[in-house]
Write a protein that holds these residues in place. Structure first.
Motif, short mmCIF file in Angstrom:
data_model
loop_
_atom_site.label_atom_id
_atom_site.label_comp_id
_atom_site.label_asym_id
_atom_site.label_seq_id
_atom_site.Cartn_x
_atom_site.Cartn_y
_atom_site.Cartn_z
N GLY A 233 0.81 -1.21 0.00
CA GLY A 233 0.00 0.00 0.00
C GLY A 233 0.84 1.26 0.00
O GLY A 233 0.55 2.22 -0.72
N ARG A 234 1.90 1.28 0.81
CA ARG A 234 2.78 2.45 0.81
C ARG A 234 3.48 2.60 -0.53
O ARG A 234 3.67 3.73 -1.01
N THR A 235 3.87 1.51 -1.13
CA THR A 235 4.54 1.58 -2.44
C THR A 235 3.62 2.18 -3.50
O THR A 235 4.07 2.94 -4.37
N LEU A 236 2.34 1.86 -3.42
CA LEU A 236 1.37 2.36 -4.40
C LEU A 236 0.78 3.69 -3.99
O LEU A 236 -0.15 4.17 -4.64
N ASP A 237 1.28 4.28 -2.92
CA ASP A 237 0.74 5.56 -2.42
C ASP A 237 -0.73 5.40 -2.06
O ASP A 237 -1.59 6.18 -2.48
N GLU A 238 -0.99 4.35 -1.28
CA GLU A 238 -2.37 4.08 -0.85
C GLU A 238 -2.90 5.25 -0.04
O GLU A 238 -2.24 5.79 0.83
N GLY A 239 -4.14 5.62 -0.33
CA GLY A 239 -4.77 6.75 0.32
C GLY A 239 -4.79 7.98 -0.55
O GLY A 239 -5.78 8.71 -0.57
N ALA A 240 -3.73 8.23 -1.30
CA ALA A 240 -3.67 9.38 -2.20
C ALA A 240 -3.98 8.97 -3.63
O ALA A 240 -4.77 9.63 -4.32
N SER A 241 -3.35 7.89 -4.09
CA SER A 241 -3.55 7.45 -5.47
C SER A 241 -4.41 6.21 -5.56
O SER A 241 -5.28 6.10 -6.44
N PHE A 242 -4.19 5.25 -4.69
CA PHE A 242 -4.91 3.98 -4.73
C PHE A 242 -5.67 3.75 -3.43
O PHE A 242 -5.37 4.37 -2.39
N GLU A 243 -6.64 2.86 -3.52
CA GLU A 243 -7.42 2.45 -2.36
C GLU A 243 -7.54 0.94 -2.36
O GLU A 243 -7.86 0.35 -3.40
N ARG A 244 -7.27 0.34 -1.23
CA ARG A 244 -7.37 -1.12 -1.17
C ARG A 244 -8.84 -1.53 -1.20
O ARG A 244 -9.66 -1.01 -0.45
N VAL A 245 -9.17 -2.48 -2.07
CA VAL A 245 -10.56 -2.91 -2.22
C VAL A 245 -10.82 -4.29 -1.63
O VAL A 245 -11.97 -4.67 -1.44
N GLY A 246 -9.77 -5.07 -1.36
CA GLY A 246 -10.00 -6.38 -0.79
C GLY A 246 -8.71 -7.16 -0.63
O GLY A 246 -7.70 -6.88 -1.29
N SER A 247 -8.75 -8.15 0.25
CA SER A 247 -7.61 -9.02 0.45
C SER A 247 -8.08 -10.32 1.08
O SER A 247 -9.17 -10.40 1.63
N ARG A 248 -7.23 -11.35 0.97
CA ARG A 248 -7.54 -12.65 1.57
C ARG A 248 -6.24 -13.40 1.80
O ARG A 248 -5.36 -13.41 0.94
N GLN A 249 -6.13 -14.02 2.97
CA GLN A 249 -4.95 -14.81 3.29
C GLN A 249 -5.37 -16.20 3.74
O GLN A 249 -6.31 -16.38 4.50
N LEU A 250 -4.69 -17.20 3.23
CA LEU A 250 -4.84 -18.59 3.66
C LEU A 250 -3.44 -19.13 3.92
O LEU A 250 -2.68 -19.39 2.98
N ALA A 251 -3.07 -19.24 5.19
CA ALA A 251 -1.73 -19.70 5.57
C ALA A 251 -0.69 -18.84 4.88
O ALA A 251 -0.63 -17.63 5.10
N GLY A 252 0.13 -19.42 3.99
CA GLY A 252 1.18 -18.66 3.33
C GLY A 252 0.75 -17.95 2.07
O GLY A 252 1.55 -17.25 1.45
N LEU A 253 -0.52 -18.10 1.65
CA LEU A 253 -1.02 -17.47 0.44
C LEU A 253 -1.71 -16.16 0.78
O LEU A 253 -2.50 -16.09 1.73
N LEU A 254 -1.43 -15.14 -0.01
CA LEU A 254 -2.01 -13.82 0.23
C LEU A 254 -2.31 -13.15 -1.10
O LEU A 254 -1.48 -13.17 -2.01
N ILE A 255 -3.51 -12.57 -1.21
CA ILE A 255 -3.86 -11.80 -2.39
C ILE A 255 -4.46 -10.48 -1.94
O ILE A 255 -5.19 -10.41 -0.94
N GLY A 256 -4.11 -9.42 -2.63
CA GLY A 256 -4.64 -8.10 -2.33
C GLY A 256 -4.90 -7.34 -3.62
O GLY A 256 -4.23 -7.56 -4.64
N ALA A 257 -5.88 -6.42 -3.58
CA ALA A 257 -6.24 -5.64 -4.76
C ALA A 257 -6.36 -4.18 -4.38
O ALA A 257 -6.92 -3.85 -3.32
N TRP A 258 -5.86 -3.30 -5.25
CA TRP A 258 -5.92 -1.86 -5.06
C TRP A 258 -6.48 -1.24 -6.32
O TRP A 258 -6.10 -1.61 -7.44
#
Length: 1211
Positions: free
Chosen positions: A723-748
């Motif tokens: 999120g910090r890399t994508l300038d979350e809050g100013a340019s991007f907004e996180r819309v969802g995420s999901r983690q299962l053990a070692g698997l993680l997915i996120g969308a901005w």
């Protein structure tokens, strides 16, 4: 019609990327085209052909084709067809179809050519492959490749099409693509899309489905129709639509977020969540039951001087301006709130108005109350300053029906929530229902008649009063609380609490009388012929007679029933999967279609339409004539105007995958991987593998999943860092995420795109250790982007070179069982971490899954990313290193397990991947730059492309326009690995998709819908025929009754073709006075009958040419009341003076809500002898006095003035 032939062999299928700049008439043409790898140049004996010099024209113009080359290509034919023409224009291909298995029924041509009025697809611009073909290198198709799919290699000196495309590329800005076989059939078939769905009637989109994120606190839960308005109850109040304005736009009014495409509506002030609604045309109110236990009344606004009901009623009353009945509100609002009172301590779950005008309400624990209309009416005429007194007057007047059947603490009613109430006006009865039991009541005497279960068996059991149970439970809780204060709970205390909880669960189940949870009652309705229908959670429909006797059970669908509705000779059933079915009065199935993408929770008939409300808040209107010939005309007309309501959007999507090996990346690495290419990207989706591993962590993660928890410290760090890399809050907004053990997915999503991205759901499937542990598996996000469904799946499959079949099985398991069943983020979690909601555990079971269509199959675009673990085969470590150093990626691709399995149609069927032009991404020594960092340990793992990104869009053929028939068309503009990142033993991979999305402008299409209805002559003629009301006559217009007298009213249907429906209501009651006195009618709620009058049947169906007899009976009636007007009474009777009532006989057809009326004057007289002339004189007085009113309607055979959307003039 051309049908595409699938390549079931193993030849490579490439798609030449199309230019992103080509746009014609708001549609975008895709020029990607799969070409078999066995299409090889003729006479190419050596590789010098590849290395020949190219002309300047070839280098400047990417679409340059040498004329001589075109002649050579045209000269080569296949089975007598023009190969050159086939190569350039896929819809002219001459390939013979070997079997029906190859048929692509949902191809773009198939859809387009089904409608002759639609123009044929434009021929794609053909780009010659490999520059000029002038040096005698014509292409011919080698048909020697069998199902084994072995392609020609470069070792024989031939130039393969793959090498030509690899060297010269595709259209400008795009990459060539490889497509797997097996994608045209079964669950891998591209979902069907069309401008107008051919499988259901054309629909009026009153309120298009809003994005879930815009509906926080505003979800619609119920609705009711008043004739000219549609009212809906939501979590924060009410709203209504004027049905005469459904084809209009907001015209400067500010629409709420999420309702921009809705027809204009009006909204009330904030209230407690609305659970149930009842429309009362007689009093001019809509009554709402709320979660806080209150009942509120809202004045129905009138349009001009017209009455909403067409029957009169509320317009006859002179309402003082300062009275409660006049309502109070914000001066700028159309909502005027009338009387309100505290009806229950718990939510008002159900509410009806009986045939005698009383309001009955049901609540939790079996509480059932009746509110006499007399008290409500008196309260309505108190002043606004006396509002508190009015509420108190009503609150004290209720009749506790449960208490009436409770003797010495023993009640014959089960203590279950009363979720459903039904007024049987035909027989003056009321049905109250829980999930598994029913109670039948006399609405006139307010007496319990019968208690029975869902199997029709009479219940004789008794329940102890709940107060005793509550006292025992409270005592136990107090004791437990005291112990808890003394210190932490011991193991034995926790065990005791668990046993108490289990015992309580058993008690609750026992109260329901049966363990048949799969047959719970979900809906209740009464048909026009007086039959009662109930819908069950297993999809079955039960028919009952008016006395509570079960007649028979039918089932037309396996999904749970959620709503039911009846009108005329038809019944409608709404299911949890969004399907609506139509039946006749006998239960025979007449038709059905998929009405919504979610459960149909409420249905109501109004303005000659059936309105359906889905759980996501969308409201659609279906003509009562559907299915029928009008649907075909509308479908054709709407399809011909497709361009007028089609919008095409262009977005770029950045997808990244990285196996991080339990490490945390540096900020520079994240910038190199994501931020450096995210400037023009609208959507970013990142998938990570091995965020955290270890036996202890995996066991803990599995345990947390079972109780609905997820996430870890490392996972949260990664989400925040990206999120910090994508300038979350100013340019991007996180819309969802999901983690299962070692698997993680996120969308901005970028800020300007965020309003068009929503309905984000998440899911997870474990594939490791018996399909239970998340060391291998997948996590996914599903979202709607410009009203199209996008699915992103991050996967980690089985490792090791030899585990190819295991990896294939992992993909198949993920594809079939990944189930998006709940939101991935809460309403206020835009900056939240990984979601803490339960994964759908049913997704890990293979039972009954094969019979269901996977949710991924219905997505418009699917993107798979992750560490798929497919390796390179048939070569040694040193050979692989040598080929990588020489960048011989063409040769290495032939050794790729994933590509071989895709060619064989065993995995990722029908999916595409950009041409790989980067070195293998596995396995490297950490923190060592360059290609020399490949694994140098004793194992010396062979370098491999383990980390991949694949996708599938809406193209069932490779050359397709971006249109409503093929709404998502994508190409790959970037596909590469970040070789400079050294934080893990894998290299991160990224891919940028250039996607064009075609979607419907809902407002424009609704306006076109209205224009067609108003202007099409054939449609107007058909609607006029459907709206014919059968001619009926009544045997008399005046009846005199004395005590215990019974008269018979005969209603005859004079039509020889059409059935007629009738309903008898009481227009009002008055006291007989002297000649010449002013006549004043007193109307009860919902045109209820006075308690001394019985009319049976009050509703029914009259067959063509037949007569129905209705008995009208007079009997003095006394009832025991707890309170009357707030004063305790022992016995109370209605006024016994001579009375007159005006009955209205409403007659309707089967396909329209328009009605005609007959008027019958009934006189109740206590005198031993009464002349008929007196009755006639009284009738004349009524007519004369009523006609003096300026807005009175004709009494003889008048027509209803309610809105008919089919006949309404479009303005």
């Amino acid at each position: 019609m051309e049908e595409r032939k699938e390549d079931d062999g193993g030849g490579d299928m490439f798609i030449v990327g199309r230019s992103s700049n080509h746009n014609l008439q708001r549609k975008v043409q895709s020029y990607s085209q799969p070409l078999g790898r066995d299409a090889t140049p003729v006479g190419a004996a050596s590789k010098h052909i590849v290395n020949r010099k190219h002309s300047l024209d070839e280098l400047i113009n990417p679409f340059y084709a040498d004329p001589s080359a075109i002649d050579l290509v045209s000269a080569v034919s296949l089975d007598g067809s023009n190969a050159g023409r086939s190569h350039s224009y896929p819809h002219y291909q001459g390939f013979p179809l070997s079997s029906s298995h190859h048929k692509q029924s949902n191809s773009e041509e198939d859809i387009r050519f089904q409608h002759s009025h639609l123009p044929p697809p434009l021929p794609p611009i053909y780009r010659s492959i490999g520059g000029s073909l002038g040096s005698a290198v014509p292409y011919q198709f080698d048909r020697r490749c069998g199902s084994s799919g072995s392609s020609l290699s470069e070792s024989d000196g031939t130039l393969t099409l793959e090498r030509a495309m690899s060297e010269f590329g595709g259209a400008p800005g795009t990459l060539p693509e490889f497509m797997g076989n097996g994608g045209g059939t079964g669950i891998f078939r591209v979902p069907f899309r069309a401008a107008v769905h051919p499988g259901r009637p054309p629909v009026l989109e009153l309120r298009p489905r809003p994005l879930r994120e815009t509906q926080a606190g505003s979800f619609l839960r119920t609705m009711v129709c008043t004739g000219t308005q549609l009212w809906a109850g939501q979590e924060t109040g009410l709203r209504f639509w004027n049905l005469s304005d459904v084809y209009e736009v907001w015209n400067g009014r500010l629409a709420k977020r999420g309702d921009e495409a809705s027809a204009p509506f009006y909204e009330s002030c904030r209230t407690s969540p609305v659970i149930c609604l009842v429309a009362d045309a007689a009093s001019g109110f809509v009554w709402s039951g709320h979660k806080d236990g209150r009942i509120r009344s809202w004045i129905i606004p009138k349009q001009g001087s017209e009455s909403f009901s067409g029957e009169g009623g509320e317009e006859d009353k002179i309402i003082p301006e300062n009275s409660i009945a006049a309502g109070s509100c914000d001066p700028e609002s159309l909502f005027r709130e009338g009387l309100s009172w505290q009806a229950h301590r718990t939510p008002v779950l159900s509410m009806i108005i009986t045939s005698y005008g009383d309001i009955w309400t049901g609540s939790e624990g079996g509480v059932l109350k009746a509110w006499p209309w007399e008290s409500i009416e008196k309260s309505l005429f108190l002043t606004i300053e006396e509002r508190h007194m009015a509420a108190l007057l009503v609150e004290r007047s209720y009749v506790d029906l449960r208490s009436q059947v409770t003797v010495n603490g023993v009640c014959s009613l089960p203590a279950v929530d009363i979720k459903y109430l039904l007024s049987d006006n035909s027989r003056s009865k009321v049905w109250s229902a829980g999930s598994l039991t029913f109670a039948l009541w006399d609405s006139r005497k307010r007496e319990l008649l019968k208690v029975f279960n869902i199997d029709g068996q009479v219940e004789n059991r008794v329940d102890v009063a709940q107060s005793q149970e509550i006292h025992v439970e409270d005592e136990m809780k107090v004791k437990l609380t005291k112990k808890e204060k003394s210190g932490s709970m011991s193991f034995f205390q926790r065990s005791r609490n668990a046993l108490i909880g289990a015992a309580d669960a058993v008690r609750r189940v026992a109260q329901k009388g049966t363990f048949g949870e799969d047959r719970k009652t979900e809906a209740l309705m009464i048909a026009m012929d007086g039959m009662i229908w109930t819908g069950c959670s297993n999809g079955s429909l039960l028919q009952w007679d008016g006395n509570g006797n079960r007649l028979h059970e039918i089932q037309h669908h396996s999904s749970a029933v959620k709503s039911m509705c009846a009108f005329g000779t038809r019944l409608w059933v709404g299911y949890i999967n969004g399907t609506v079915q139509i039946m006749d009065l006998e239960g025979n199935l007449l038709g059905g279609w998929l009405a919504h993408s979610g459960p149909v929770i409420k249905m109501f008939v109004g303005a000659s339409h059936l309105f359906t409300l889905a759980s996501h808040g969308g409201i659609r209107g279906w003509s009562l004539t559907s299915p029928g010939p009008i649907d075909d005309i509308l479908r054709t007309e709407l399809s011909s105007k497709e361009l007028a309501y089609t919008k095409v959007e262009k977005i770029k999507i950045l997808v990244g995958t990285w196996n991080v090996g339990q490490e945390r990346a540096s900020h520079d690495s994240l910038i190199s991987w994501l931020a450096s290419v995210a400037k023009e990207v609208g959507l970013v989706v990142v998938g990570l593998q091995e965020v955290e591993m270890g036996a202890g962590f995996l066991a803990m993660a599995a345990a947390k999943e079972t109780v609905g928890l997820e996430g870890s410290a490392n996972g949260q760090w990664w989400l925040d860092a990206i999120g910090r890399t994508l300038d979350e809050g100013a340019s991007f907004e996180r819309v969802g995420s999901r983690q299962l053990a070692g698997l993680l997915i996120g969308a901005w999503a970028r800020k300007n795109l965020r309003p068009n991205v929503g309905d984000v759901d998440a899911a997870a499937v474990a594939c490791g250790f018996g399909r239970a542990i998340g060391n291998k598996g997948a996590v996914g996000l599903r979202m709607r982007v410009f009203d199209r469904v996008f699915c992103f799946v991050n996967s980690h499959f089985a490792a090791h070179l030899e585990a190819v079949s295991k990896r294939n099985a992992d993909f198949d398991h993920v594809y079939r069982t990944l189930s998006f069943t709940r939101p991935s983020v809460g309403p206020n979690s835009g900056s939240a971490g990984a979601t803490s909601v339960q994964v759908h555990r049913g997704g890990n079971s293979t039972a009954s899954i094969s019979d269901e269509k996977p949710e991924l199959s219905d997505a418009d675009m699917i993107v798979f990313m992750g560490d798929f673990n497919y390796r390179l085969f048939g070569l040694s470590y040193d050979e692989a290193r040598d080929m990588v150093s020489q960048r011989c990626f063409d040769w290495l691709r032939d050794k790729d397990q994933l590509r071989a399995e895709m060619k064989a149609g065993k995995v990722f069927q029908g999916m595409r991947e950009g041409q790989i032009k980067f070195p293998p991404t596995y396995k490297f020594e950490r923190h060592q730059p360059g290609l020399s960092a490949y694994d140098s340990s004793e194992k010396k793992r062979i370098p491999a492309w383990c980390d991949r990104i694949l996708y599938r869009d809406n193209r069932s053929i490779s050359v397709a326009e971006c249109s409503l028939e093929c709404p998502v068309v994508s190409s790959i503009s970037l596909y590469e690995a970040c070789m400079d990142v050294t934080d893990s033993d894998h290299k991160p991979v990224r891919c940028i998709f250039s996607s064009e999305i075609a979607h419907v402008d809902k407002t424009a299409r609704r306006q076109k819908f209205g224009e067609i209805l108003a202007s099409h002559k054939k449609i107007k003629t058909l609607f006029k025929e459907y709206s014919i009301i059968p001619e009926t006559v009544v045997s008399t217009s005046s009846i005199i009754l004395q005590n215990q007298n019974t008269s018979v009213l005969r209603i005859t249907n004079k039509s020889d073709k059409r059935k007629a429906g009738f309903e008898i209501v009481c227009r009002g009651q008055s006291t007989i006075r002297d000649e010449g006195s002013q006549y004043k009618l007193c109307t009860k709620g919902s045109f209820g009958f006075p308690s001394w009058l019985q009319v049976q049947p009050a509703t029914g169906i009259i067959n063509a040419g037949q007569t129905v007899e209705v008995t009208i009976h007079y009997e003095d009636f006394c009832t025991q009341e707890e309170f009357v007007d707030g004063i305790p009474q022992n016995w109370w009777c209605e006024d016994t003076r001579d009375k007159e009532v005006l009955l209205l006989v409403k007659v309707t057809g089967s396909y329209s809500t328009e009605r005609r009326f007959h008027h019958v004057l009934v006189r109740r007289c206590n005198q031993s002898k009464t002349s008929f002339n007196d009755s006639q004189g009284s009738s004349r007085r009524f007519e004369e006095n009523h006609q003096q009113k300026p807005d009175a309607k004709t009494l003889n055979n008048s027509s209803d003035q309610s809105v008919n959307l089919c006949h309404m003039r479009y303005l």
